[in-house]
Write an enzyme that holds these catalytic residues in place. Structure first.
Site, PDB file in Angstrom:
ATOM      1  N   ALA A  87      43.060  34.833  36.874  1.00 14.73           N
ATOM      2  CA  ALA A  87      44.232  34.159  37.433  1.00 14.73           C
ATOM      3  C   ALA A  87      43.907  32.890  38.229  1.00 14.73           C
ATOM      4  O   ALA A  87      44.456  31.813  37.935  1.00 14.73           O
ATOM      5  CB  ALA A  87      45.034  35.151  38.271  1.00 14.73           C
ATOM      6  N   LYS A 121      44.784  43.570  35.133  1.00 17.41           N
ATOM      7  CA  LYS A 121      44.348  43.909  33.775  1.00 17.41           C
ATOM      8  C   LYS A 121      44.738  45.331  33.376  1.00 17.41           C
ATOM      9  O   LYS A 121      44.643  46.262  34.179  1.00 17.41           O
ATOM     10  CB  LYS A 121      42.829  43.713  33.706  1.00 17.41           C
ATOM     11  CG  LYS A 121      42.174  44.049  32.393  1.00 17.41           C
ATOM     12  CD  LYS A 121      42.758  43.293  31.211  1.00 17.41           C
ATOM     13  CE  LYS A 121      42.806  41.783  31.382  1.00 17.41           C
ATOM     14  NZ  LYS A 121      43.672  41.111  30.388  1.00 17.41           N
ATOM     15  N   ASP A 131      46.623  39.574  39.219  1.00 11.90           N
ATOM     16  CA  ASP A 131      47.262  38.416  38.582  1.00 11.90           C
ATOM     17  C   ASP A 131      48.587  38.023  39.219  1.00 11.90           C
ATOM     18  O   ASP A 131      49.036  36.898  39.068  1.00 11.90           O
ATOM     19  CB  ASP A 131      47.459  38.695  37.091  1.00 11.90           C
ATOM     20  CG  ASP A 131      46.118  38.718  36.395  1.00 11.90           C
ATOM     21  OD1 ASP A 131      45.425  39.751  36.485  1.00 11.90           O
ATOM     22  OD2 ASP A 131      45.725  37.683  35.820  1.00 11.90           O
ATOM     23  N   GLN A 184      36.056  42.069  29.250  1.00  9.33           N
ATOM     24  CA  GLN A 184      35.652  41.172  30.353  1.00  9.33           C
ATOM     25  C   GLN A 184      34.670  41.848  31.304  1.00  9.33           C
ATOM     26  O   GLN A 184      33.839  41.181  31.922  1.00  9.33           O
ATOM     27  CB  GLN A 184      36.888  40.707  31.140  1.00  9.33           C
ATOM     28  CG  GLN A 184      37.826  39.793  30.378  1.00  9.33           C
ATOM     29  CD  GLN A 184      38.939  40.549  29.694  1.00  9.33           C
ATOM     30  OE1 GLN A 184      38.765  41.703  29.282  1.00  9.33           O
ATOM     31  NE2 GLN A 184      40.091  39.925  29.534  1.00  9.33           N
TER      32      GLN A 184
HETATM   33  O1  MRU Z   1      43.130  38.453  30.758  1.00  5.88           O
HETATM   34  P1  MRU Z   1      42.250  37.944  31.852  1.00  5.88           P
HETATM   35  O2  MRU Z   1      40.786  38.038  31.524  1.00  5.88           O
HETATM   36  O3  MRU Z   1      42.646  36.568  32.331  1.00  5.88           O
HETATM   37  O4  MRU Z   1      42.531  38.966  33.045  1.00  5.88           O
HETATM   38  C1  MRU Z   1      41.859  38.810  34.255  1.00  5.88           C
HETATM   39  C2  MRU Z   1      42.210  39.831  35.253  1.00  5.88           C
HETATM   40  O5  MRU Z   1      43.015  40.721  35.032  1.00  5.88           O
HETATM   41  C3  MRU Z   1      41.609  39.665  36.610  1.00  5.88           C
HETATM   42  O6  MRU Z   1      41.381  40.909  37.218  1.00  5.88           O
HETATM   43  C4  MRU Z   1      42.576  38.864  37.485  1.00  5.88           C
HETATM   44  O7  MRU Z   1      42.974  37.695  36.832  1.00  5.88           O
HETATM   45  C5  MRU Z   1      41.967  38.516  38.782  1.00  5.88           C
HETATM   46  S1  MRU Z   1      40.712  37.276  38.606  1.00  5.88           S
HETATM   47  C6  MRU Z   1      40.073  36.967  40.128  1.00  5.88           C
END
Ligand code: MRU
Length: 322
Positions: free
Chosen positions: A51, A234, A223, A182
């Site tokens: 995010a 996520k 997010d 991820q």
């Molecule tokens: O789909 P993504 O890889 O963008 O999802 C990322 C996440 O869910 C993270 O936990 C969230 O963005 C926090 S990042 C500091």
């Protein structure tokens, strides 16, 4: 090892250069993005992800596109902004950064400010998070909330990384985070580089890890935080929160204040992104692993109700929600 640079403006400031996060950890390749379409795709396809990082990228993208818009007059900056915002719906930082750039009088200074402010917030989040840990603790993580998802240190991983810089020792169980991995691809890499003792697990192994008392806490990023304290993160995060409650393990969410959406009343108002079924059936596998044509449901995020969250850690401190 120094952390990799994930986003930067090119020297002549007519493009944004990003690390292609889809290729990690096997390949380190940078992409130079000039057009609105290339920038939209970078967000949509998770070349840039996390995010806060999406917000920082969008700020630089808007600065570059402001010059394109002045020159070609094909589209206004507002139109470019709407286009970028439509790339992914759940992380509020994308909309936040675009709107902030649209209100700015000096876009060059503003995009740098968005980046610098995030770095400062991450450092404070890491400091605040570190107060929750003692030497030798073990944390369970989900997805990636490290430096590559932000500017530096990260949010959910920041305390572990800052603590390591201060010679503290930590262990982490890292959820692989299906379908886009991820956790396996990025969190494991970042924490290993920082010197954390990392154990990778499949997402469905978190229950036994908690039952066997292998972790002291769960640390995740997020997010969007709704006004009532519900949190989108996520996919799989809410399941972890339920498990944590059952096993009496503290569950902390980390984010900068740019991830708080005061206009969004509850988690039910957060739009959950749904992604292509190929991410489940074939991506990251040598060959397709499910029958051709099988129906899939692939939400990229879920909402964790506030009552399952022990505390939300921001640059301003820790808010205890439960
Ligand atoms: O789909 P993504 O890889 O963008 O999802 C990322 C996440 O869910 C993270 O936990 C969230 O963005 C926090 S990042 C500091």
């Amino acid at each position: 090892m120094k952390s990799l640079v994930n986003i930067q403006l090119s020297e002549n400031e007519d493009s944004v250069i990003i690390l292609d996060q889809r290729l990690l950890p096997s390949r380190i390749e940078y992409l130079e993005l000039r057009t609105a379409e290339e920038m939209y795709d970078a967000i949509r396809l998770l070349k840039i992800r996390g995010a806060p990082a999406i917000g920082i990228f969008a700020a630089y993208a808007m600065y570059v596109l402001s010059k394109v818009s002045k020159k070609s007059r094909e589209k206004t900056l507002e139109q470019y902004g709407d286009y970028l915002k439509s790339a992914r719906p759940t992380a509020v930082n994308l909309q936040w950064a675009v709107d902030r750039m649209l209100c700015a009088s000096d876009l060059r200074a503003e995009c740098r400010a968005v980046h610098d402010e995030d770095a400062a917030m991450c450092e404070k989040i890491a400091e605040n998070g570190l107060t929750l840990l003692k030497d030798g603790d073990c944390v369970l993580t989900h997805c990636n909330a490290g430096a590559l998802a932000t500017s530096r240190y990260g949010t959910g991983l920041g305390a572990l990384i800052l603590g390591r810089e201060r010679k503290m020792n930590f262990k982490a169980y890292v959820d692989e985070t299906r379908p886009l991995m991820q956790g396996a691809r990025i969190t494991a890499l970042e924490l290993m580089n920082a010197g954390v003792d990392v154990t990778l697990i499949c997402d469905n192994m978190a229950g036994i890890v908690m039952a066997q008392k292998r972790v002291n806490a769960v640390f995740v990023g997020c997010d969007r935080v709704a006004a009532n304290g519900d949190v989108a993160n996520k996919i799989g995060t809410s399941g972890l929160a339920i498990l944590s409650k059952h096993y009496g393990i503290p569950f902390y969410v980390f984010c900068p204040s740019s991830t708080v959406d005061a206009k969004c009343k509850t988690g039910a108002d957060i739009i959950i992104e749904e992604r292509d079924s190929s991410e489940i059936t074939e991506m990251y596998f040598k060959e397709q692993i499910a029958p051709q044509g099988v129906k899939c449901f692939n939400p990229a995020f879920d909402v964790t109700p506030r009552e399952l969250i022990t505390g939300i850690v921001t640059e301003n401190g820790i808010v205890y929600t439960a």
